[in-house]
Design an enzyme around this catalytic site. Structure first.
Site, short mmCIF file in Angstrom:
data_model
loop_
_atom_site.label_atom_id
_atom_site.label_comp_id
_atom_site.label_asym_id
_atom_site.label_seq_id
_atom_site.Cartn_x
_atom_site.Cartn_y
_atom_site.Cartn_z
CD GLU A 178 -2.58 -2.82 3.64
OE1 GLU A 178 -3.02 -3.56 2.75
OE2 GLU A 178 -1.39 -2.80 4.00
CB SER A 207 -0.94 0.00 1.21
OG SER A 207 -0.20 -0.06 2.40
CG HIS A 208 2.35 3.09 2.42
ND1 HIS A 208 1.41 2.24 2.96
CD2 HIS A 208 1.95 4.34 2.71
CE1 HIS A 208 0.50 2.95 3.58
NE2 HIS A 208 0.78 4.23 3.45
#
Ligand code: NDP
Length: 332
Positions: free
Chosen positions: A187, A46-47
């Site tokens: 997420e 997610s990053h």
């Protein structure tokens, strides 16, 4: 949905080119591409590349200055202040963490107070790098309201991540890095994109009803803090540490000032580093190793950070959502 295979080097180059072509200087492009590559390498999905389009939005609107660098001041024996001058937080961290480490080693404890920088990344890169130098680290940052305080159905807190890292001699640090929301919004967005449900208790619809549909939470609904009122208390603490204490915004103030271009807004970050060598007159490393061994002997227990560190050993390609890769290429 199909994935394409990219080596870690190809991920770095893909990200670097996009940052460079969208207004970042060489140094900022390298720092950001390295961060994105390491997130993909460790499985912090997610990053990683997922965040690149948002960074580009902030660069294109002029909110983020890709050529700026922070002003770093040593305020006292234990306080470093970094004014980000609207650059990206990883650039500020890159330049200010060495000062924090130096002060914490010399004086036993030190705080890094960061203002006016744009954070959207995972927090483990900063705590882990401090712990690799033999220090305990705690870091947190706020964002824009997305999480309802216990008792409300309206957002006030950001997803407010907090990370803690414990150093170990001859082993990687033990690191946890978590949103104080029941789930990071990143997420939830990944679940929405991939068509998965989220657990009940993750968030509410815009009418304040429980839902397992990530789209209902991401599009106008609200996240809940983890652990009810206890998580709500920790999210409040993050607001205070990364806001009023460092001299920057609370999440709701950040939202009032942001231009809503989709990129990370300007905000603060709080980082604490503590030297166990200075504080403990026991063999803290052996002592804590025994504690971790005991913990791991108690059933199906793993230490936080172990999943990432295991992923890191795999030097092979990563399989990235093809639509995402095409979207990033189109930003060149
Ligand atoms: P997770 O819930 O996936 O994981 C939280 C922590 O728990 C991690 O350290 C993870 O370690 C550990 N963990 C997970 N499962 C277990 C288990 N079974 N046993 C022991 N430990 C476990 O993270 P979040 O979804 O809460 O956050 C994801 C990322 O989003 C974080 O990096 C956070 O910093 C970032 N974020 C950033 C924001 C920003 O504004 N900058 C806002 C919100 C979140 P491991 O990694 O090894 O699985």
């Amino acid at each position: 949905m199909s994935n394409i295979s990219l080596s870690l080097e190809e991920i770095f180059i893909l990200a670097k080119n996009v940052f460079f072509k969208n207004g970042c200087d060489e140094e900022t492009s390298n720092i950001m591409a390295d961060l994105v590559m390491k997130a993909e390498r460790d499985g912090s999905l997610s990053h990683g590349l997922f965040r690149v389009p948002a960074y580009v939005s902030g660069l294109k609107s002029g909110k983020i200055n890709g050529k700026s660098s922070p002003d770093i001041k040593i305020i006292s024996a234990s306080v470093v202040k970094a004014n980000g001058n609207n650059c990206l937080a990883p650039v500020v961290l890159n330049k200010s963490i060495p000062e924090l480490i130096k002060l914490a080693k010399e004086n036993g404890v030190a705080i890094l107070s960061i203002t006016n920088s744009h954070h959207m990344a995972a927090m483990w890169p900063e705590t882990e790098i401090i712990a690799e130098q033999g220090l305990v680290a705690i870091a947190c940052t706020s964002y824009k309201p997305a999480v309802a305080p216990a008792g409300s159905i309206k957002p006030l807190f950001g997803t407010n991540p907090i990370s803690f890292a414990w150093p170990r001699k001859n082993k990687p640090p033990v690191v946890f890095d978590m949103a104080t929301a029941s789930m990071a919004m990143g997420e939830v967005q990944v679940a929405k994109r991939e068509g998965h449900k989220v657990p009940l208790g993750t968030g509410l619809t815009k009418e304040g009803k429980d839902t397992m549909d990530p789209a209902e939470i991401a599009d106008g609904g609200v996240l809940l803090p983890f652990g009810g009122y206890k998580g709500s208390g920790i999210a409040m603490m993050v607001e205070l540490l990364a806001g009023a204490l460092v001299g920057d915004n609370f999440s709701y103030e950040t939202a009032e000032k942001d231009n809503n271009d989709g990129g990370p807004p300007s905000g603060g970050e709080f980082i604490l580093a503590i030297s166990p060598d200075k504080l403990s007159d026991t063999d803290w490393d052996t002592h804590s190793s025994k504690f971790f061994d005991k913990m791991k002997s108690m059933g199906d227990v793993r230490l936080p950070g172990e999943r990432r560190h295991k992923n890191r050993l795999d030097k092979g390609p990563r399989y990235i959502n093809e639509d995402l890769v095409n979207k990033i290429k189109s930003l060149n």
